[in-house]
Enzyme design. Sequence first.
Site, mmCIF file in Angstrom:
data_model
loop_
_atom_site.group_PDB
_atom_site.id
_atom_site.type_symbol
_atom_site.label_atom_id
_atom_site.label_comp_id
_atom_site.label_asym_id
_atom_site.label_seq_id
_atom_site.Cartn_x
_atom_site.Cartn_y
_atom_site.Cartn_z
ATOM 1 C CD GLU A 41 -1.814 -2.335 1.525
ATOM 2 O OE1 GLU A 41 -0.672 -2.564 1.992
ATOM 3 O OE2 GLU A 41 -2.677 -3.208 1.408
ATOM 4 C CG HIS B 283 -11.284 -6.622 6.684
ATOM 5 N ND1 HIS B 283 -10.755 -7.419 7.653
ATOM 6 C CD2 HIS B 283 -10.388 -6.645 5.665
ATOM 7 C CE1 HIS B 283 -9.599 -7.925 7.241
ATOM 8 N NE2 HIS B 283 -9.349 -7.469 6.045
#
Lengths: 326, 332, 351
Positions: free
Chosen positions: A56, A125
Amino acid sequence: MSHVIPYIAAIQEAIREEMERDDRVLYFGQNMATSPEDPFLKQFGPDRVRVTPISETAEIGIATGAAVAGYRPVVELYMAEFLLVATDQVVNEGTRFHFMSKGQVSVPMVMVAGYGFTAGWAGQHTGSIYGMFMGVPGLKVALPSTPADAKGLMTTAIRDDNPVLFFQNYLLLLDEGEVPDGEHAVPFGVADVKRAGSDLTLVATGYAVRTALGAAESLARRGVSVEVIDPRTIAPLDVDTILSSVARTGHLVLVDQATRHSSVAAVIAAEVAELGFSSLEAPISLVTALDSSIAYSKPVEEFVLPDEHKVVKAVEESLGLAPASA
Amino acid sequence: MAGGAAGDPGSGGGLDAAVAERLLETMWRIRAFEERLEPLKRSSMVLGLTHLSIGQEAVAAGVCTQLRDDEPVYSNHRANGHALAKGVDMGRLLAELMGRAEGCCRGLGGSMHVVDVAHGFLGATGVVGGNLPFAVGSALAGRLLGQDRPAVVFFGDGAAQTGIFAETLNLASLWQVPVVLVCENNGFAEFTPRSAHTRVERVSDLAAPFRVPAATVDGNDVAQVHAAFAHALALARAGSGPFLLECLTHRLSGHYVGDPGGYRAAVEDEAWRARDPIERLVRQAAAAGWFDAERSRAAEAAARDEVEAAVAFAASSPFPDLGLPAELTYAR
Amino acid sequence: MANANPTDGSAPAALGAERLAWMYTQMYRIREFEERVKSTFTEHPGILRGHTHLADGAEASIVGSVAALAPDDQIVTTYRCHGYPIALGTDMKLMMAEIYGKATGLCGGLGGSMHLYDVARGFLGGSGIVAQAIPHATGAAWAAQIRRRGQVVVCFFGDGASKQGAFHESLNIASVWKLPIVYVMENNHYQASTRTDQEDANAAHGEPLSTKAKAYSMEGVTVDGADPVAVHATLADALARARSGTGPTLVESLVYRLSAHGNLIAPPGVPLNYPEHEAIAIFGNRDEYEAALRGDPVPRFRHQLVTEGTLSAADADAIEQAAREEVDEAQRFALDSPWPAPDSGLDYVYA
């Protein structure tokens, strides 16, 4: 003319149309374009469409560098929490460059991230974490609640000359709706009145717009007229539309999937308390997630999140209505 | 240690009959458990996202059965096999996956966040690579406390491209922390084949530049995994530094239950089925005279019985109390 | 003063006398500039705020690298970023004004010492955060790859950055994508206050840090960063590889920074200055530092050129005198320049 497509397809449509319109637009990230049959890869080729490893920091940093060097990358981050792995790149790099260089460089990039997958995805999440980015100077944050807004805000995000965080809601991905054909750009910083009303103002963001509209509908059956406003972008935030609604209704309830102190609702409440206090006939009420991580188990997951029932109750309290009989 | 090529029939070397039987039982327990998850997920008894490891059982079994309860294992989002092999009770694991109060995390964690401290299963994390430094910290703590307590962490090959992997390997090497890094290299990072991710063919090739010793084994040969991990564990218990054990393996299932799997079209599942780790162990056992196919069928039957008992236990467990979020958001 | 970088980016040829003189000139200009920044702390207390990092000791590496660039190539750096734009030809007056926080600075005083930019000369900026510009350079290299004009990006960072995840992720992707980029790690053997062998597994075992390239199936090479000619040759090779599409290179350039990591970190009211180098201040190793001073690449290169007869002593003196006058002028300009209007920054929050 319009057509009916799901929220996720509307986002993809905007990206595709912008890539057709402007060959500086790049699209890359994890879990995409892995097969030669991928429609983006087929149409735009491997120069402009690429899959990345799970990296990322590099993904967002590469988008930043490509933007500085003249392109307009859209980086697919998959899940909002993965932004946190690369927080420096999201908050403290590309967002600063235009300022620190006194305008010599700009960083036109879009970070796309899904949030709020409250369907058993448990603690890591499911967060509605957009609030932590709304106060970052140089960063714009879009939070569409409908397919039409999803397309229009993505179009604007790609055309914007600044880093934009585009939060798509996981629970809305397959929701269908009317989307205008062809070019469709929704301006940033312009709230949309999703339902007009006169008794009370409900402001909701992202997924919570659906909750608010559901509550407004059930209240309408009891003769209560609720106005539902969706800011659509939380940075910039259209405070004026909210203030003028509150000036007419005198009552404000804010609905947000985020935890209370990290919510957009808290910021809007502060703005209205300072700028619209004289309009208020009752305290502002916040209907947010409880200050907790999201549980895996369904009953506990539901317990901590806002729902229509909680919104209706807040509206009843604000207006001094008797609770509806069960 | 020489790396064996994937698909090498393997000799079963290093095992004896008792160890082989335990590995057989462990693999069948994992296989039976995960095969049962599919219908449970379809009937919404199991919630959310469930990652399966069918076909990868040899790694969990070959590693975790050698560890003591006080030797911590850090797992990832694909945790069922590791947890079962490490001693987590099957009923409590399934109750967790069904979001029930008697789950090992009282239903709050679910499939990606299984923790069972009593059995040294210190947790799974849902963010790729995020668990690697935990194991280093844990092993460091063990050493500071004067305990012979190395740590083990499982990760997939996709994690090797994350920054945290490099940061972790450097420190583990520099500080000579007794940690065994077990890579389950299944050739896919989530949905993306490895070739799109890196030009480095083996994850073990990444270890050398960090001065971390490494080995690559056929992860579908439980004997190879067992022997290689025994070597790494002995070094770690003796206080040596990190070791990276790469196990080449293959998911016979998708990334998660319900994954349509189109991206795997090019992969020859049939070829890998021939390398089914359970079948291979049975062949090795027959050749070595440890046990026969009948013993395997009995282990399978026992495992499936245990799974049904776990289903009954979990299904009868209540959902958690709604006061739990308030109780557990902060330690008190 | 010869500011323009006269290279054409063609294959590495023997450096001619004019080019070598140009390189010495840039090295001396950088040194003079950095010493003036440093003396500002004592001679004009209060002018410099925040944190300033100097490139003295790295001049040969910087100039050797920049000398190998083609006109269209681009660079991305760290917060220790004064040297590169000087070699690229950025006006020193604007640089000193920026470092002094003045309205006339390169960035109107909004960026300061750690955030210089000169896009027209290919200097795309850097980051104040260790290693975080490595992916930016990598992204710029992706842009160059798509543009297909033969551009290469050179990414400068320190040895400390190679312990950051951003380094690992970026070099891996650059290798997979065969990006036109050269990663130049200036290994000065210290992080802020840590010796490299205290934090790096390779350094702890006496290995070159270019070993790290193996983790990415990338070319890795170590060069004496005090020798500008050697650096030039190494960069020329790496740039040619990058330009031909063969892929990236990790160059470890061994340098010794002659100043401390940065100026004193202190709350307002405490006079700022430059502390002693960490070798002495923290590790008590005066011998090491004095040996580094004896190996100072600037006088070493002058001595080499004069001994070889490439440059006469008089020419070298003239170069140095011109540099001093240029820095004098830059400093006067910066001191005389106005502060920016207090609200000037609000115009640049968004593009």
